[in-house]
Each structure stands twice: as C-alpha cells, then as structure tokens.
Scaffold this motif. Sequence first.
Motif, PDB file in Angstrom:
ATOM      1  N   ALA A  96     -13.108  -7.227  -0.246  1.00  0.00           N
ATOM      2  CA  ALA A  96     -12.759  -6.442  -1.430  1.00  0.00           C
ATOM      3  C   ALA A  96     -13.107  -7.201  -2.706  1.00  0.00           C
ATOM      4  CB  ALA A  96     -11.274  -6.099  -1.423  1.00  0.00           C
TER       5      ALA A  96
ATOM      6  N   LEU B  80     -11.093   4.862   2.969  1.00  0.00           N
ATOM      7  CA  LEU B  80     -11.284   3.797   3.955  1.00  0.00           C
ATOM      8  C   LEU B  80     -11.954   4.343   5.207  1.00  0.00           C
ATOM      9  CD1 LEU B  80      -7.876   1.880   3.761  1.00  0.00           C
ATOM     10  CD2 LEU B  80     -10.006   1.376   2.542  1.00  0.00           C
TER      11      LEU B  80
ATOM     12  N   LEU C 141     -15.329  -3.193  -0.072  1.00  0.00           N
ATOM     13  CA  LEU C 141     -14.750  -2.245  -1.016  1.00  0.00           C
ATOM     14  C   LEU C 141     -14.863  -2.809  -2.428  1.00  0.00           C
ATOM     15  CD1 LEU C 141     -11.422  -1.445   0.910  1.00  0.00           C
ATOM     16  CD2 LEU C 141     -13.662  -0.315   1.160  1.00  0.00           C
TER      17      LEU C 141
ATOM     18  N   THR D 225     -13.673  -1.925  -6.372  1.00  0.00           N
ATOM     19  CA  THR D 225     -12.833  -1.028  -7.156  1.00  0.00           C
ATOM     20  C   THR D 225     -12.550  -1.611  -8.535  1.00  0.00           C
ATOM     21  OG1 THR D 225     -10.884   0.418  -7.008  1.00  0.00           O
ATOM     22  CG2 THR D 225     -10.588  -1.901  -6.353  1.00  0.00           C
TER      23      THR D 225
ATOM     24  N   LYS E  83      -0.776   5.361  -3.654  1.00  0.00           N
ATOM     25  CA  LYS E  83      -1.868   4.401  -3.483  1.00  0.00           C
ATOM     26  C   LYS E  83      -2.435   4.507  -2.068  1.00  0.00           C
ATOM     27  CE  LYS E  83       0.450   3.012  -7.145  1.00  0.00           C
ATOM     28  NZ  LYS E  83       1.554   3.876  -7.640  1.00  0.00           N
TER      29      LYS E  83
ATOM     30  N   ILE F  38     -14.867   2.601  -5.039  1.00  0.00           N
ATOM     31  CA  ILE F  38     -13.564   3.267  -5.179  1.00  0.00           C
ATOM     32  C   ILE F  38     -13.205   3.254  -6.653  1.00  0.00           C
ATOM     33  CG2 ILE F  38     -11.117   3.248  -4.577  1.00  0.00           C
ATOM     34  CD1 ILE F  38     -11.822   1.846  -1.990  1.00  0.00           C
TER      35      ILE F  38
ATOM     36  N   GLY G   3      -8.047   4.986  -7.505  1.00  0.00           N
ATOM     37  CA  GLY G   3      -8.356   5.728  -6.284  1.00  0.00           C
ATOM     38  C   GLY G   3      -8.762   7.165  -6.534  1.00  0.00           C
TER      39      GLY G   3
ATOM     40  N   HIS H 204      -2.938  -0.297  -8.006  1.00  0.00           N
ATOM     41  CA  HIS H 204      -4.073   0.138  -7.189  1.00  0.00           C
ATOM     42  C   HIS H 204      -4.870  -1.061  -6.687  1.00  0.00           C
ATOM     43  CE1 HIS H 204      -7.776   2.037  -5.895  1.00  0.00           C
ATOM     44  NE2 HIS H 204      -8.441   1.339  -6.807  1.00  0.00           N
TER      45      HIS H 204
ATOM     46  N   ILE I 171       0.880  -1.179   0.000  1.00  0.00           N
ATOM     47  CA  ILE I 171       0.000   0.000   0.000  1.00  0.00           C
ATOM     48  C   ILE I 171       0.911   1.220   0.000  1.00  0.00           C
ATOM     49  CG2 ILE I 171      -2.180   0.861   0.953  1.00  0.00           C
ATOM     50  CD1 ILE I 171      -2.065  -1.479   2.960  1.00  0.00           C
TER      51      ILE I 171
ATOM     52  N   LEU J 142      -6.141   6.116  -0.849  1.00  0.00           N
ATOM     53  CA  LEU J 142      -7.083   5.209  -0.191  1.00  0.00           C
ATOM     54  C   LEU J 142      -7.445   5.653   1.228  1.00  0.00           C
ATOM     55  CD1 LEU J 142      -5.709   1.697  -1.237  1.00  0.00           C
ATOM     56  CD2 LEU J 142      -7.947   2.666  -1.843  1.00  0.00           C
TER      57      LEU J 142
ATOM     58  N   THR K 192      -5.335  -1.921  -2.782  1.00  0.00           N
ATOM     59  CA  THR K 192      -6.668  -2.025  -2.189  1.00  0.00           C
ATOM     60  C   THR K 192      -6.876  -3.386  -1.539  1.00  0.00           C
ATOM     61  OG1 THR K 192      -7.530  -0.513  -3.882  1.00  0.00           O
ATOM     62  CG2 THR K 192      -9.144  -1.776  -2.637  1.00  0.00           C
TER      63      THR K 192
END
Length: 296
Positions: A86, A50, A61, A63, A42, A137, A141, A71, A38, A46, A75
């Motif tokens: 996610a 978050l 999440l 995305t 990035k 997202i 991002g 990314h 992360i 985020l 994530t």
Amino acid sequence: MNFSFQIYSPEEQIHDSKFEDKNISVYIKRDDKIHPFISGNKWRKLKYQLEEAKEQQINHLVTFGGAWSNHLLATAAAAAQFGFRATAYVRGEEIQNPVLDMCRLFGMNLLFVDRESYRNKEELFQRGHNPQTSYFIDEGGKSDLGMKGCAEIISELEQQYDHIFVASGTGTTVAGIQLGIAKNNLQTKVHSIPVLKGAEFLKNEFQSWNIDPKLITLHLDYHFSGYAKVKPDLIAFIKSFISSTGIMIEPTYTGKLLFGVYDLIEKEYFKPNSKILVIHTGGITGLLGHLQHFNR
C-alpha cells in the motif's frame, strides 16, 4: 481470497428522555464494531475494490488522504491483512502523528505532496504507478464499488425505519444507502449531515451517480465551520453523549451527525412516533487529532 469479515453491526436503541418527550425512537447501527481499524463505511467502501484488485491480479493499492485520515489507516490495515502493498499520497507538508504512525506499522508507504499537486490525484497516480500493477483507490474510498458496499447496510437491517441518517464527506455512503433503499423498495427517508462547508456540491455528485438528489435530504447547518473544525458546543455534546451512552464518537463525522439528529429532534422536525436510524461510520481514531479540545 475471502474479503468478508463476520459482520457484527447491531442496531442499538439510544435512550434519552428528550426522545421520550417527543415520542421519537432513535437507534444506531454500530458499524464501528466491524473491525478495530477497517471499521464502518471504510470497510464497506474498500471491500469490493479489494476484490477487483485481486481479480485483476494487482497487489499494490494506491490511495489518498489527509494526515489524520481514517481511510488511510483502514486501507493500510486492509492491505496488511489481505496481502497487498500500500502507498498513500498524504495532503500537505510532512508531519508525524499517531494515525500516520499506525499506517507505517501496517507497512504503508507514505508520500507527502503539496496541496496544489494533491488536487489532481489521477495525475499523481499515472505519473508514479503502472495501472497494470497498481490499483487506484480514490480519497475516502469514493467509487461505484464503494457505493455497492454501502448499499448492503440496508439488507442487513433487522427492522424498518422512517428515517436514516449518515454523515457525509464524499457522499459515497449516503448514495449507497439510497441505492439500498430503492433496491429493497422501502419508503424510508434518507438524510445526510455533510461535514464539509458548502456541501451543496453533493447534489451534483448524486446526479452523476444517477441518483435523484431530491431523494436525499441534506442538512447543511452542522459542519461547524468546515471539515475537522470544532466548536465548544460540539465538544460539550460529544462528551455528554459518550458519558451517557457508552458509545464512542468523534468530532469530524459521528459527532456532527448525532449533534444534528439531536438538534432536529429538539426542533420537532420529525412527526411523533417516528423511528430514526443513525449509521455509526466508525473512524474513532479521528479523536486523536482533537484530544486537546477534550482536556480543557
């Protein structure tokens, strides 16, 4: 839940005889050191998204990104670390690669969609998810909250610079940097090296964010034919830079960024005694999709 890391992103000087000859000093802000996955912009993009998801008591999440997207990996890692589920919509046909494998290891559900369907991300989200239980997202991002996170780069700086350079995809990071410059009443000039061909569209993006496009200088000649495209001179530069500095960069973003800065210095774009800061936006796993170019 606290979404803050102990940020470690030092400003390190890059020493090169070319800079000394031109009487230019160049520094690099090592956002790549923030986190193994992360990293860089990035995390910054985020962070506040978050927080908003958690405040809304949403734990899923959703995305979007390409098959080699840093990314998506960021994530996936953030979701695992901070207790979210996610899902990612991946552009194009179903494939397997090291980045997507790591996304799966972090628990991310991957849905591959054709490029035509991918263009309407909002429709994909609305069709497949309940906004009350899932948090959207955007690709890379991109968001106002993402800009807010990137603006914090400026308040962290240990010294002032005449110029700040960053690579741009969606433009969120450079827009955030400009917001940070304005907030801190600095005279620093902000520069973007777009990695996409035909990136004049970024000017419209800046206007939509109420940022005067004239405040951000776009250098449009360093995309090397388009996103994730490479050429031999870019690969040669990256190999030389890594071996002479010990700083890992990759061809999609940071390689093009630094190639552009070095080229502009060579062309005497800057006044003598200028102090330049380059933002290392992380995403080193982007190398994995280009390793074949470095083994030739």
